[in-house]
Design an enzyme around this catalytic site. Sequence first.
Site, short mmCIF file in Angstrom:
data_model
loop_
_atom_site.label_atom_id
_atom_site.label_comp_id
_atom_site.label_asym_id
_atom_site.label_seq_id
_atom_site.Cartn_x
_atom_site.Cartn_y
_atom_site.Cartn_z
N THR A 266 7.18 -6.37 -5.70
CA THR A 266 7.83 -5.07 -5.48
C THR A 266 8.89 -5.24 -4.42
O THR A 266 8.83 -6.16 -3.60
CB THR A 266 6.81 -4.00 -5.02
OG1 THR A 266 7.47 -2.74 -4.95
CG2 THR A 266 6.25 -4.33 -3.63
N ASP B 65 1.32 -0.89 -11.17
CA ASP B 65 2.02 0.16 -11.89
C ASP B 65 1.29 1.44 -11.54
O ASP B 65 0.05 1.48 -11.54
CB ASP B 65 2.04 -0.08 -13.40
CG ASP B 65 3.08 0.82 -14.08
OD1 ASP B 65 4.20 0.93 -13.54
OD2 ASP B 65 2.78 1.42 -15.12
N PHE C 181 6.32 8.72 -0.01
CA PHE C 181 7.53 8.54 -0.82
C PHE C 181 7.25 9.09 -2.21
O PHE C 181 6.12 9.46 -2.53
CB PHE C 181 7.95 7.06 -0.88
CG PHE C 181 6.85 6.11 -1.30
CD1 PHE C 181 6.67 5.76 -2.63
CD2 PHE C 181 5.97 5.58 -0.36
CE1 PHE C 181 5.65 4.89 -3.02
CE2 PHE C 181 4.96 4.70 -0.73
CZ PHE C 181 4.80 4.36 -2.07
N TYR D 19 6.45 11.17 -5.23
CA TYR D 19 5.89 12.49 -5.51
C TYR D 19 4.96 12.99 -4.39
O TYR D 19 4.38 14.07 -4.51
CB TYR D 19 5.13 12.48 -6.84
CG TYR D 19 6.00 12.16 -8.04
CD1 TYR D 19 6.85 13.13 -8.58
CD2 TYR D 19 6.00 10.90 -8.63
CE1 TYR D 19 7.66 12.84 -9.67
CE2 TYR D 19 6.81 10.61 -9.72
CZ TYR D 19 7.64 11.58 -10.23
OH TYR D 19 8.45 11.30 -11.31
N LYS E 35 -3.75 8.07 4.52
CA LYS E 35 -3.34 7.88 3.13
C LYS E 35 -3.97 6.63 2.54
O LYS E 35 -4.47 6.65 1.42
CB LYS E 35 -1.81 7.82 3.05
CG LYS E 35 -1.29 7.84 1.63
CD LYS E 35 0.22 7.78 1.59
CE LYS E 35 0.69 7.55 0.18
NZ LYS E 35 2.08 7.13 0.10
N HIS F 206 -4.55 6.41 -4.26
CA HIS F 206 -4.78 5.66 -5.49
C HIS F 206 -4.48 4.18 -5.29
O HIS F 206 -5.25 3.32 -5.69
CB HIS F 206 -3.93 6.23 -6.62
CG HIS F 206 -2.46 6.32 -6.32
ND1 HIS F 206 -1.96 6.93 -5.18
CD2 HIS F 206 -1.37 5.86 -6.99
CE1 HIS F 206 -0.64 6.86 -5.19
NE2 HIS F 206 -0.26 6.21 -6.26
N ARG F 207 -3.38 3.87 -4.61
CA ARG F 207 -3.04 2.47 -4.38
C ARG F 207 -4.00 1.85 -3.37
O ARG F 207 -4.42 0.71 -3.52
CB ARG F 207 -1.59 2.35 -3.89
CG ARG F 207 -1.10 0.90 -3.88
CD ARG F 207 0.39 0.79 -3.62
NE ARG F 207 1.13 1.41 -4.71
CZ ARG F 207 1.68 2.63 -4.65
NH1 ARG F 207 1.62 3.34 -3.54
NH2 ARG F 207 2.30 3.13 -5.69
#
Length: 198
Positions: free
Chosen positions: A9, A71, A154, A156, A177, A182-183
């Site tokens: 990334t 992803d 960053f 959404y 966070k 999710h990440r």
Amino acid sequence: MTDRIIFATENQGKLREARAILADLGLEVLSLKEAGLTTDVAETGETFEANAILKVKAVAADEHTIVMADDSGLEVDALGKEPGVYSARYLGENTSYRVKNQAIIDRLSGKTGSERSARFVCVIAALLPDGQILTARGTIEGVIGYEERGEGGFGYDPIFMVPELGRSTAELTAEEKNAISHRGRALTEMKEKLRGIL
């Protein structure tokens, strides 16, 4: 001997998150640019898993390197799980997230409470030096807010509300966070899978 991870990334937010969570594996975590590599993968997969695997396979690494890619995206239930795998390309690749966020808010006009349910999904793929591919999936459930809130995060994040916290993911500290994102969840699961192998 594996001594580094290349995270495929150039997104500095994702890279920071990966470095923070994977730090205790004791491996250097590099971006593609830092590793002197480039890749431009057409994300043609129909699932987050398929796209993450496409990304790691596109990076030519050596036998001492684990290649990782993610992803991820936003699924809004009332919009048929859009933007989903097209989250980064929603309304066009060069469209700002301010415009994307407002478009989602506008499309949910008149919907309240659970009608605004959504989730962030992240799938991490890791290509090991022996060619084995591991995947890990993380999600966080929430609702779409009525306006952008917060300056952190960053994408959404400013419209994604975490009901139990009463804040958007853009209003959370990096530590908060990482603990629930999710990440963060996918990276933590991947870290445990790698810990059993390294």
